[in-house]
Motif scaffolding. Structure first.
Motif, mmCIF file in Angstrom:
data_model
loop_
_atom_site.group_PDB
_atom_site.id
_atom_site.type_symbol
_atom_site.label_atom_id
_atom_site.label_comp_id
_atom_site.label_asym_id
_atom_site.label_seq_id
_atom_site.Cartn_x
_atom_site.Cartn_y
_atom_site.Cartn_z
ATOM 1 N N SER A 1 -22.561 16.312 -40.467
ATOM 2 C CA SER A 1 -20.890 15.886 -40.419
ATOM 3 C C SER A 1 -20.237 17.121 -39.442
ATOM 4 C CB SER A 1 -20.500 15.842 -41.750
ATOM 5 O OG SER A 1 -19.855 16.909 -42.077
ATOM 6 N N ASP A 2 -19.016 16.624 -39.150
ATOM 7 C CA ASP A 2 -18.334 16.728 -37.949
ATOM 8 C C ASP A 2 -18.799 18.220 -37.188
ATOM 9 O OD1 ASP A 2 -16.158 17.544 -40.514
ATOM 10 O OD2 ASP A 2 -15.891 16.347 -39.267
ATOM 11 N N ALA A 3 -20.151 17.550 -35.995
ATOM 12 C CA ALA A 3 -21.220 18.079 -35.659
ATOM 13 C C ALA A 3 -21.129 18.937 -34.150
ATOM 14 C CB ALA A 3 -22.244 16.763 -34.923
ATOM 15 N N VAL A 4 -19.335 18.540 -33.854
ATOM 16 C CA VAL A 4 -18.940 19.703 -32.830
ATOM 17 C C VAL A 4 -18.897 21.203 -32.962
ATOM 18 C CG1 VAL A 4 -17.599 20.197 -30.863
ATOM 19 C CG2 VAL A 4 -17.749 17.784 -31.179
ATOM 20 N N PRO A 5 -19.313 22.101 -32.977
ATOM 21 C CA PRO A 5 -20.198 23.281 -33.536
ATOM 22 C C PRO A 5 -18.191 24.207 -33.083
ATOM 23 C CG PRO A 5 -20.717 23.238 -31.870
ATOM 24 C CD PRO A 5 -21.047 21.829 -32.201
ATOM 25 N N SER A 6 -17.667 24.665 -34.189
ATOM 26 C CA SER A 6 -16.374 25.785 -33.562
ATOM 27 C C SER A 6 -16.981 27.161 -33.135
ATOM 28 C CB SER A 6 -15.134 25.794 -34.493
ATOM 29 O OG SER A 6 -15.829 25.575 -35.600
ATOM 30 N N TRP B 1 -26.124 30.353 -38.347
ATOM 31 C CA TRP B 1 -24.840 30.046 -39.534
ATOM 32 C C TRP B 1 -23.794 28.888 -38.248
ATOM 33 C CZ3 TRP B 1 -23.300 34.724 -42.097
ATOM 34 C CH2 TRP B 1 -24.764 35.422 -43.213
ATOM 35 N N ILE B 2 -23.871 27.631 -38.678
ATOM 36 C CA ILE B 2 -22.966 26.775 -37.856
ATOM 37 C C ILE B 2 -21.483 26.607 -38.499
ATOM 38 C CG2 ILE B 2 -23.062 24.752 -36.177
ATOM 39 C CD1 ILE B 2 -25.772 24.324 -35.954
ATOM 40 N N ALA B 3 -20.342 26.929 -37.768
ATOM 41 C CA ALA B 3 -19.088 26.358 -38.737
ATOM 42 C C ALA B 3 -19.055 24.950 -38.099
ATOM 43 C CB ALA B 3 -18.322 27.323 -37.980
ATOM 44 N N HIS B 4 -18.206 24.154 -38.434
ATOM 45 C CA HIS B 4 -17.912 22.463 -38.076
ATOM 46 C C HIS B 4 -16.981 22.581 -39.274
ATOM 47 C CE1 HIS B 4 -20.528 21.183 -40.556
ATOM 48 N NE2 HIS B 4 -21.454 21.639 -40.427
ATOM 49 N N GLY B 5 -15.457 22.291 -38.431
ATOM 50 C CA GLY B 5 -14.462 22.051 -39.284
ATOM 51 C C GLY B 5 -13.998 23.105 -40.102
ATOM 52 N N GLY B 6 -13.528 23.346 -40.849
ATOM 53 C CA GLY B 6 -13.954 24.455 -42.408
ATOM 54 C C GLY B 6 -15.511 24.800 -43.117
ATOM 55 N N SER C 1 -30.915 24.337 -45.085
ATOM 56 C CA SER C 1 -31.107 24.826 -46.044
ATOM 57 C C SER C 1 -29.612 24.530 -46.886
ATOM 58 C CB SER C 1 -31.051 26.780 -46.212
ATOM 59 O OG SER C 1 -31.539 27.386 -45.646
ATOM 60 N N THR C 2 -28.502 24.266 -46.462
ATOM 61 C CA THR C 2 -27.258 24.059 -47.425
ATOM 62 C C THR C 2 -25.880 24.779 -46.631
ATOM 63 O OG1 THR C 2 -26.123 24.385 -49.747
ATOM 64 C CG2 THR C 2 -26.202 26.190 -48.460
ATOM 65 N N ALA C 3 -25.041 24.071 -47.739
ATOM 66 C CA ALA C 3 -23.478 23.678 -46.173
ATOM 67 C C ALA C 3 -22.597 24.422 -47.561
ATOM 68 C CB ALA C 3 -23.431 22.703 -45.366
ATOM 69 N N VAL C 4 -21.379 25.175 -46.683
ATOM 70 C CA VAL C 4 -20.801 25.918 -47.753
ATOM 71 C C VAL C 4 -19.238 24.684 -47.390
ATOM 72 C CG1 VAL C 4 -19.438 28.078 -48.256
ATOM 73 C CG2 VAL C 4 -21.950 28.018 -48.061
ATOM 74 N N ARG C 5 -18.238 24.709 -47.566
ATOM 75 C CA ARG C 5 -17.212 24.087 -47.808
ATOM 76 C C ARG C 5 -16.687 25.940 -47.955
ATOM 77 N NH1 ARG C 5 -14.242 20.461 -44.292
ATOM 78 N NH2 ARG C 5 -12.559 21.292 -45.618
ATOM 79 N N THR C 6 -15.117 26.081 -46.717
ATOM 80 C CA THR C 6 -14.714 26.814 -47.501
ATOM 81 C C THR C 6 -13.120 26.344 -47.100
ATOM 82 O OG1 THR C 6 -14.024 27.262 -45.332
ATOM 83 C CG2 THR C 6 -15.996 28.183 -45.814
ATOM 84 N N HIS C 7 -12.221 26.838 -48.027
ATOM 85 C CA HIS C 7 -10.705 26.485 -47.653
ATOM 86 C C HIS C 7 -10.213 26.367 -46.820
ATOM 87 C CE1 HIS C 7 -10.094 31.422 -47.146
ATOM 88 N NE2 HIS C 7 -8.601 30.313 -46.821
ATOM 89 N N LEU C 8 -11.113 26.409 -45.529
ATOM 90 C CA LEU C 8 -10.357 26.319 -43.751
ATOM 91 C C LEU C 8 -9.962 24.987 -43.484
ATOM 92 C CD1 LEU C 8 -11.082 30.290 -42.684
ATOM 93 C CD2 LEU C 8 -9.112 29.577 -43.653
ATOM 94 N N ASP C 9 -8.761 25.057 -42.633
ATOM 95 C CA ASP C 9 -9.584 23.687 -42.007
ATOM 96 C C ASP C 9 -10.020 23.925 -41.253
ATOM 97 O OD1 ASP C 9 -7.400 22.212 -44.067
ATOM 98 O OD2 ASP C 9 -5.850 22.879 -42.709
ATOM 99 N N ASP C 10 -10.068 25.099 -39.978
ATOM 100 C CA ASP C 10 -11.650 25.269 -39.204
ATOM 101 C C ASP C 10 -11.467 26.237 -38.909
ATOM 102 O OD1 ASP C 10 -8.578 25.442 -38.153
ATOM 103 O OD2 ASP C 10 -9.144 25.970 -36.177
#
Length: 435
Positions: A83-88, A99-104, A116-125
């Motif tokens: 999801s949100d595949a365009v990396p920031s 490690w790929i950041a995409h969105g938050g 492995s997994t995905a970690v959701r942060t409290h940031l929007d991006d």
């Protein structure tokens, strides 16, 4: 033998996949995987069986890429998060993990590049990410204040650091622009809405600010926030650089601090103070070869590459690259955004959407120098330049970020989904990546 040592009785009964067992037998015979193995089985399936038989280290050695030689590198896959595949932004590990950041979110891929997994942060991006420990990430956002720490092994938020000053009302909502890591400290550049900026030293054991390397007002190009920060292991120095582009072209600075003395030990502004043999052709990006303590810059108008030995810096330390590849000498530069990254004593340049590599090592493994012998009196170095992607040069879009990890090179492009994975083309197999 490994199984007999862990079994409490004889005979040993094995109830495992016989087809994968044949692959592992071939691995033990030749230390290589059969060419069809990774087309038939995922790396995760092979890893689970190898772990059972006690030969996981042999599998890892055979599966990882060959030594990265930029001139012989080729794209082997593109990693696209679900999801949100365009990396920031992204961060590559020393073992070739990613490690790929995409969105938050942060999507995590291991050294096999298996999801492995995905970690959701409290940031929007997330626009900045750095590995402060193997499983600990420091992240920042251009839309939210503070540096934030996450344990990616558990997905747990562990703390944050903010730049504050009760005596200065201009210091508020400071956002992270760049992060660098050392064994004991994290170096972070912060920028405030009123353009006040700073580079802070954060103690990793306490997550407290231990010192402030600089504080400045970003009202002029020579005082803008560093967009790149690098820690140099050999000397402990911190190198920061900033580049701005306006109606009159590029301008920026390179500044080197000694964190122990909390002072600037060298700096240059282009255009500005200091003598430059390429005055008027300011750099568009800066990179640091931490293995040999060499500083690189790429010129904004000509696209020329220059280097400077950090141990011998002066008013004009730059030595300009002389291309020894005849087929590349007439290569033109369109003046678009460029990105420079140093890795394994090679310089990778994203220019006009194409990817170039400069490499020629001397017998000692460092950069070869030849100074003061050009017809126009300019110092030069003879290195070989080549396109990494000759056939599809520039067709995939402008390069946004380049980073090396393990024996891989990772590349992201502007408004393009996923991260490209580059490996040397003499690798015996291609790892299929999916999430």
């Amino acid at each position: 033998a490994a199984l007999s040592n862990r079994a409490a009785y004889n005979p040993i009964f094995i109830d495992r996949d016989p087809e994968i067992f044949s692959v592992l037998l071939s691995l033990l015979r030749s230390n290589r995987l059969p060419s069809a193995a990774l087309r038939r089985f995922s790396i995760q399936e092979l890893a689970e069986e190898a772990l059972y038989y006690g030969v996981e280290s042999r599998l890892r050695s055979a599966s990882l890429p060959s030594p990265l030689h930029g001139i012989d590198a080729a794209i082997v896959d593109t990693i696209r998060p679900a999801s949100d595949a365009v990396p920031s932004t992204f961060s590559a590990g020393e073992d070739g993990s990613l490690w790929i950041a995409h969105g938050g979110q942060i999507s995590i891929y291991d050294s096999y590049l298996s999801y492995s997994t995905a970690v959701r942060t409290h940031l929007d991006d997330i626009t900045s990410i750095c590995r402060v420990w193997p499983e600990i990430a420091a992240v920042g956002s251009e839309s939210s204040s503070g540096l934030h720490i996450y344990d990616l092994s558990s997905g747990r938020y562990t703390g944050s650091v903010h730049w504050t000053d009760q005596d200065d009302p201009r210091i508020y909502k400071a956002r992270v622009c760049a992060i660098a890591n050392s064994p004991d400290s994290v170096f972070v550049s912060f920028d405030c809405p009123h353009r006040e900026n700073s580079v802070l030293v954060i103690d990793k054991s306490t997550l407290q600010v231990s010192s402030e390397l600089t504080r400045q007002s970003g009202s002029a190009a020579k005082n803008t926030v560093p967009g790149k920060v690098t820690w140099l292991p050999e000397t402990g120095l911190v190198i920061g650089s900033a580049v701005t582009c306006g109606a009159f072209g590029y301008s920026g600075y390179i500044r080197i601090w000694d964190p122990r003395r909390k002072e600037v030990v060298w700096e240059t502004n282009e255009p500005g103070s200091g003598r430059s043999s390429r005055f008027g052709d300011s750099f568009a990006d800066v990179g640091v070869d931490i293995d040999d303590s060499v500083l690189f810059k790429i010129c904004s108008k000509s696209g020329d590459l220059a280097m400077a030995d950090i141990r011998k810096l002066g008013d004009d330390p730059w030595v300009y690259m002389e291309d020894t590849n005849p087929s590349m000498r007439e290569a033109s530069y369109g003046g678009n955004e460029v990105h420079l990254h140093c890795y394994k004593r090679q310089v990778f340049v994203g220019k006009d959407g194409g990817l170039e590599v400069w490499s020629r090592l001397n017998e000692r493994g460092g950069w070869s120098e030849r100074r003061g012998d050009s017809e126009n009196g300019r110092d030069e170095v003879s290195l070989k330049r080549n396109y990494v992607d000759k056939v599809e040069m520039g067709e995939r879009g402008l390069i946004k970020r380049i980073e090396g990890g393990g024996e891989r090179l990772f590349v992201s492009r502007e408004n393009v989904e996923g991260i490209e994975v580059w490996e040397s083309s003499n690798h015996s197999a291609i790892i299929s990546v999916s999430s």
